[in-house]
Scaffold this active site. Sequence first.
Site, PDB file in Angstrom:
ATOM      1  N   GLY A 261     -32.858  19.654  20.807  1.00  0.00           N
ATOM      2  CA  GLY A 261     -34.299  19.794  20.648  1.00  0.00           C
ATOM      3  C   GLY A 261     -34.639  20.103  19.207  1.00  0.00           C
ATOM      4  O   GLY A 261     -33.829  20.721  18.498  1.00  0.00           O
TER       5      GLY A 261
ATOM      6  N   HIS B 138     -41.432  27.270  19.794  1.00  0.00           N
ATOM      7  CA  HIS B 138     -41.444  26.989  18.346  1.00  0.00           C
ATOM      8  C   HIS B 138     -42.858  26.684  17.852  1.00  0.00           C
ATOM      9  O   HIS B 138     -43.245  27.088  16.756  1.00  0.00           O
ATOM     10  CB  HIS B 138     -40.576  25.761  18.030  1.00  0.00           C
TER      11      HIS B 138
ATOM     12  N   CYS C 167     -30.252  27.559  18.018  1.00  0.00           N
ATOM     13  CA  CYS C 167     -31.406  26.937  17.380  1.00  0.00           C
ATOM     14  C   CYS C 167     -30.929  26.369  16.044  1.00  0.00           C
ATOM     15  O   CYS C 167     -30.209  27.049  15.309  1.00  0.00           O
ATOM     16  CB  CYS C 167     -32.495  27.986  17.159  1.00  0.00           C
ATOM     17  N   LEU C 168     -31.337  25.140  15.738  1.00  0.00           N
ATOM     18  CA  LEU C 168     -30.887  24.521  14.478  1.00  0.00           C
ATOM     19  C   LEU C 168     -31.393  25.287  13.262  1.00  0.00           C
ATOM     20  O   LEU C 168     -30.823  25.177  12.182  1.00  0.00           O
ATOM     21  CB  LEU C 168     -31.340  23.056  14.413  1.00  0.00           C
TER      22      LEU C 168
ATOM     23  N   HIS D 224     -37.948  26.534  24.973  1.00  0.00           N
ATOM     24  CA  HIS D 224     -37.536  26.868  23.601  1.00  0.00           C
ATOM     25  C   HIS D 224     -38.395  26.113  22.579  1.00  0.00           C
ATOM     26  O   HIS D 224     -38.879  26.694  21.603  1.00  0.00           O
ATOM     27  CB  HIS D 224     -36.042  26.517  23.434  1.00  0.00           C
ATOM     28  N   GLU D 225     -38.595  24.811  22.827  1.00  0.00           N
ATOM     29  CA  GLU D 225     -39.329  23.987  21.856  1.00  0.00           C
ATOM     30  C   GLU D 225     -40.825  24.302  21.862  1.00  0.00           C
ATOM     31  O   GLU D 225     -41.460  24.328  20.802  1.00  0.00           O
ATOM     32  CB  GLU D 225     -39.087  22.499  22.115  1.00  0.00           C
TER      33      GLU D 225
ATOM     34  N   GLN E  75     -39.693  22.981  12.271  1.00  0.00           N
ATOM     35  CA  GLN E  75     -38.316  23.059  11.774  1.00  0.00           C
ATOM     36  C   GLN E  75     -38.020  22.030  10.686  1.00  0.00           C
ATOM     37  O   GLN E  75     -36.981  22.102  10.027  1.00  0.00           O
ATOM     38  CB  GLN E  75     -37.315  22.870  12.930  1.00  0.00           C
TER      39      GLN E  75
END
Length: 171
Positions: free
Chosen positions: A46, A139, A93-94, A135-136, A51
């Site tokens: 994701g 963000h 998380c990236l 999660h997304e 990000q």
Amino acid sequence: MIYKIVKYGDPILEKLCEPVTQFDTPDLKQLVTDMFETMYAHKGVGLAAPQVGLPMRLTVIDCSAGEDETQRVVLINPEITALEGSQIGEEGCLSIPGFRENVKRAAKATVQAHDVAGAAFELTGEELLARAIQHETDHLNGILFLTHLSLLKRDIIRRKIRKLVKAGEWS
Ligand code: NI
């Protein structure tokens, strides 16, 4: 084009993102293509627009991490409309590379969103997809998975990241 991923500490990751108002444009299509490419390059499932430095309510998800095209999901202006049950599983998380922790999430999540063309749709996901949707969407509201950890765990991670920043290993 592969974007550089914004790391934890950058204020853009903790901002409320703005709704997308222009659909079906070449720019929006290119952005989605580039976000998938960036996500696959970093082996993520994701990726949200903040990000890559863009405070827009847009996120891409692929729980197969590029193995199965049919699992590609683009959520624009998503709103979670239902959450059911609970699951605990490891999450990363990236933007916070190298840190993975167990996070409690709803087991099933329903989201209403728009696609690239502007069409409204509803998606219900379970297990990993439910986790990714939550999660997304977080963000886009400036919320990182660290928020869902205990204060103690969050502090430990913050301290480790501070050391990495000082050592020049976090940029
Ligand atoms: Ni993330």
